[in-house]
Scaffold this active site. Structure first.
Site, PDB file in Angstrom:
ATOM      1  N   HIS A  14       0.912  -1.366   0.122  1.00  0.00           N
ATOM      2  CA  HIS A  14      -0.267  -0.033  -0.163  1.00  0.00           C
ATOM      3  C   HIS A  14       0.345   1.565  -0.211  1.00  0.00           C
ATOM      4  O   HIS A  14       0.374   2.576  -0.019  1.00  0.00           O
ATOM      5  CB  HIS A  14      -1.005  -0.174   1.512  1.00  0.00           C
ATOM      6  CG  HIS A  14      -2.273  -0.774   1.594  1.00  0.00           C
ATOM      7  ND1 HIS A  14      -2.653  -1.154   0.782  1.00  0.00           N
ATOM      8  CD2 HIS A  14      -2.848  -2.333   1.857  1.00  0.00           C
ATOM      9  CE1 HIS A  14      -4.101  -2.218   0.310  1.00  0.00           C
ATOM     10  NE2 HIS A  14      -3.314  -2.786   1.625  1.00  0.00           N
ATOM     11  N   ASP A  58      -2.374 -11.118  -2.256  1.00  0.00           N
ATOM     12  CA  ASP A  58      -2.925 -10.081  -0.941  1.00  0.00           C
ATOM     13  C   ASP A  58      -3.811 -10.045  -0.863  1.00  0.00           C
ATOM     14  O   ASP A  58      -4.696  -9.414  -2.051  1.00  0.00           O
ATOM     15  CB  ASP A  58      -1.855  -9.019  -0.559  1.00  0.00           C
ATOM     16  CG  ASP A  58      -2.646  -8.664   1.141  1.00  0.00           C
ATOM     17  OD1 ASP A  58      -1.735  -8.655   1.765  1.00  0.00           O
ATOM     18  OD2 ASP A  58      -3.489  -7.800   1.290  1.00  0.00           O
ATOM     19  N   HIS A  90      -6.008  -7.469  -0.438  1.00  0.00           N
ATOM     20  CA  HIS A  90      -6.433  -6.262  -0.309  1.00  0.00           C
ATOM     21  C   HIS A  90      -5.045  -5.807  -1.530  1.00  0.00           C
ATOM     22  O   HIS A  90      -4.644  -6.470  -2.242  1.00  0.00           O
ATOM     23  CB  HIS A  90      -5.435  -5.190   0.548  1.00  0.00           C
ATOM     24  CG  HIS A  90      -6.072  -5.404   1.797  1.00  0.00           C
ATOM     25  ND1 HIS A  90      -5.806  -5.976   2.457  1.00  0.00           N
ATOM     26  CD2 HIS A  90      -7.174  -5.267   2.676  1.00  0.00           C
ATOM     27  CE1 HIS A  90      -6.740  -6.594   4.202  1.00  0.00           C
ATOM     28  NE2 HIS A  90      -7.150  -5.902   4.210  1.00  0.00           N
ATOM     29  N   ASP A 127      -3.772 -12.702   4.281  1.00  0.00           N
ATOM     30  CA  ASP A 127      -4.730 -12.480   4.098  1.00  0.00           C
ATOM     31  C   ASP A 127      -6.514 -12.997   3.659  1.00  0.00           C
ATOM     32  O   ASP A 127      -7.326 -12.239   4.033  1.00  0.00           O
ATOM     33  CB  ASP A 127      -4.893 -11.100   4.599  1.00  0.00           C
ATOM     34  CG  ASP A 127      -4.636 -10.514   3.476  1.00  0.00           C
ATOM     35  OD1 ASP A 127      -4.368 -10.386   2.270  1.00  0.00           O
ATOM     36  OD2 ASP A 127      -4.476  -8.158   3.579  1.00  0.00           O
TER      37      ASP A 127
HETATM   38  N1  Q9C Z   1     -10.052  -1.868  11.019  1.00  0.00           N
HETATM   39  C1  Q9C Z   1      -2.624  -5.132   4.415  1.00  0.00           C
HETATM   40  O1  Q9C Z   1      -2.679  -5.966   4.876  1.00  0.00           O
HETATM   41  N2  Q9C Z   1      -7.831  -1.297   6.613  1.00  0.00           N
HETATM   42  N3  Q9C Z   1      -3.128  -3.770   4.939  1.00  0.00           N
HETATM   43  C2  Q9C Z   1      -8.011  -1.983   8.177  1.00  0.00           C
HETATM   44  C3  Q9C Z   1      -9.544  -2.861  10.212  1.00  0.00           C
HETATM   45  C4  Q9C Z   1      -6.483  -1.429   6.443  1.00  0.00           C
HETATM   46  C5  Q9C Z   1      -4.435  -4.073   5.270  1.00  0.00           C
HETATM   47  C6  Q9C Z   1      -9.337  -1.628   8.412  1.00  0.00           C
HETATM   48  C7  Q9C Z   1      -6.051  -2.878   6.304  1.00  0.00           C
HETATM   49  C8  Q9C Z   1      -4.567  -2.592   5.301  1.00  0.00           C
HETATM   50  C9  Q9C Z   1      -0.842  -5.109   3.949  1.00  0.00           C
HETATM   51 ZN    ZN Z   2      -4.167  -7.204   2.943  1.00  0.00          ZN
END
Ligand code: Q9C
Ligand code: ZN
Length: 549
Positions: A202, A239, A241, A328
């Site tokens: 990100h 991933d 995301h 994830d």
């Molecule tokens: N309450 C990676 O997997 N938002 N980043 C999460 C949780 C951000 C994930 C909200 C998620 C970022 C590298």
């Molecule tokens: Zn992620």
């Protein structure tokens, strides 16, 4: 009495193997297993090799994987990466235990002779500057100090936290990834795994976000190209995301192909990565986004790998493969809501090792269940070692998978000629239909068994082996969506129809042998063999009509 029981057992066993009714224990029973055997399972391969020279970047077919490749795998980590941590008593998903859980797992597996530890190091300023601007690099260095002095670092992103060790950990994460990547060209193995955190995908040119500070994988990719080690790099990002940072940094770069499989829509983080995003300027066609809804299983990812990722990768013919490996999307992750199993990651890894002469470097990204971090990383490493045969649990594709894949292919067909080949499109339809076919066959078998056990009063024979869910009706659902891009091939349809008719006939045969067998088992009982057969073929025909032909 005892003899009858033994016979009943034998019958149950025969039924099971004849009809290949396989049971899925943990879930809803919608799956069957498929042995993963590398190339034999890549229906695209033959077509791809034929079409390779019509593709704009493929002047040669992919190199063969050298015999000795994958015997050993390089790994890099550094304990100081554990010093990026939330304040005492605070919980954050992106925590040090993620990396420790992986290290513990690897230690418990006695792989020490096959894992080559690459000395860790921090990324240099020059390396970071390949992807990040000066101001961002400074800010990562200084944020913690600023935070101590002023109570704020100007970064109000609630996903981010800063500790004493953050800046060093971020530099180490990028440095380890760059180093393993460099050594994949001139080190002791062509494959590696950088067990790093904080993650990177990100992180944008001038911004930390989504738990990420420096874009570890983008820096390694740029560095490989800039230092002349690689001409073409593919980054596969699985991933859950979308790697908005990686895409942003590389979107105008035609030498680095970015492919992401991720969850998209309904506000899922970070909100980018629709299939219409294909890159910018010279980099048009070198970003590929596969946006999934939640709830995908391994078979959905594998379908996208076979039908989208591999055709593009073989066309591109990279000399280096990097994987942004978040875990994830694994079943049980607190953020992802997908259902991949460790073996699915092993299979996806294996698929990529057929590219770039097996030069594959993996970097840890997200993944917030500690067990998944450990088990999925282990599967990936086993796959890099060339160790293991993985099991693909082939299941009915998610109702949206067919349309998702077709949309991506239509969008990307402007850049990747293989997607215009009739042969390829035909093969793709065949792939989707094959899933129906297997499902349809299985549901017919199950229905038959159910009807039959009902008719003969031998429920005990089959209890636990059959379910009454309307499999066939569900199997139809994904096909019901229109396909604007791909025209169905009549030829293929009649072939499918023939297969189904053949199967139906076979099932009728099986049904009468069941009847005969059960008749002899339960001599003295008064059920009619004729009725059983009639009921069975009726049910077969009903199931049959529900399959779109
Ligand atoms: N309450 C990676 O997997 N938002 N980043 C999460 C949780 C951000 C994930 C909200 C998620 C970022 C590298
Ligand atoms: Zn992620």
């Amino acid at each position: 009495e005892g003899r009858e029981e033994a016979q009943a057992d034998a019958l149950a066993e025969a039924l099971e193997s004849t009809l290949r009714v396989e049971q899925e224990e943990e879930e809803n029973g919608d799956t069957f297993e498929e042995e993963w055997m590398g190339n034999a399972n890549l229906p695209t391969e033959e077509v791809l090799l034929k079409w390779a020279d019509t593709c704009r970047h493929a002047s040669q077919v992919p190199d063969e994987v050298p015999d000795d490749a994958g015997r050993e795998v390089m790994v890099a980590w550094d304990e100081r990466m554990l010093e990026h941590k939330p304040e005492e008593g605070e919980f954050h998903f992106e925590r040090p235990a993620r990396v420790s859980s992986i290290l513990e797992k690897l230690e418990s597996q006695d792989l020490s002779e096959r894992l080559l530890r690459v000395p860790s190091r921090t990324a240099t300023e020059d390396e970071l500057r390949l992807c990040h601007d000066e101001q961002h690099i400074r800010r990562v260095e200084e944020s913690f100090a600023l935070l101590q002095v002023e109570g704020s670092d100007g970064n109000d992103d609630p996903d981010m936290y800063w500790s004493q060790g953050t800046a060093l950990a971020a530099r180490l994460a990028a440095g380890c990834m760059v180093e393993v990547t460099k050594q994949s060209f001139n080190g002791e193995s062509s494959r590696g795994f950088a067990i790093v955190r904080p993650p990177g995908h990100h992180a944008c040119q001038c911004k930390a976000m989504g738990f990420c500070f420096f874009n570890n994988v983008a820096v390694a990719a740029k560095d490989a190209v800039e230092s002349g080690l690689a001409k073409r790099v593919v980054i596969l990002d699985w991933d859950v995301h979308h790697g908005n940072g990686t895409q942003d940094i590389l979107e105008a770069d035609p030498n680095v192909l970015y492919i992401s499989l991720h969850r998209f829509g309904n506000g899922f983080y970070p909100g980018t990565g629709d299939y219409t995003e294909v890159g910018e300027g010279d980099g048009k066609g070198f970003s590929v986004n596969i946006p999934f809804e939640k709830g995908m299983k391994g078979c959905d990812y594998i379908a996208a790998m076979r039908l989208v990722v591999l055709p593009i990768c073989y066309s591109f013919n990279p000399d280096l493969v990097l994987i942004s490996a978040g875990f994830d999307a694994a079943k049980g992750d607190p953020l992802g809501e997908m259902k991949l199993r460790p073996d699915d990651y092993g299979i996806m890894t294996h698929m990529m090792t057929e590219l770039a002469g097996g030069r594959v470097v993996v970097a840890l990204e997200g993944g917030y269940s500690l067990d998944n971090c450990a088990n999925c990383s282990h599967a990936v490493i086993q796959s890099l070692l060339g160790e293991k045969t993985f099991k693909l649990k082939q299941a009915l594709l998610h109702p949206t998978t067919r349309t998702t894949i077709q949309k991506v292919i239509k969008q990307q067909s402007e850049f990747w000629p293989i997607f215009k080949s009739e042969k390829f499109l035909c093969m793709m339809e065949g792939y989707f239909d094959e899933c129906f076919c297997k499902k349809a066959r299985k549901s017919m078998a199950q229905q038959l068994l159910e009807e039959h056990s009902g008719a003969t009063g031998h429920d005990n024979l089959l209890s636990g082996r059959t379910r009454r869910s309307p499999h066939v009706a569900r199997a139809v659902a994904p096909g019901a969506g229109e396909s604007a891009h791909v025209e169905r091939v009549d030829d293929l349809d009649s072939q499918l129809e023939a297969t189904l008719r053949e199967t139906a006939a076979h099932l009728r045969d099986v049904a009468s042998s069941i009847n005969a067998l059960q008749g002899s088992l339960s001599s003295g009982q008064e059920e009619s063999t004729g009725d059983g057969t009639a009921a069975s073929s009726e049910s077969t025909d009903t199931a049959f009509e529900q399959v779109p032909l």
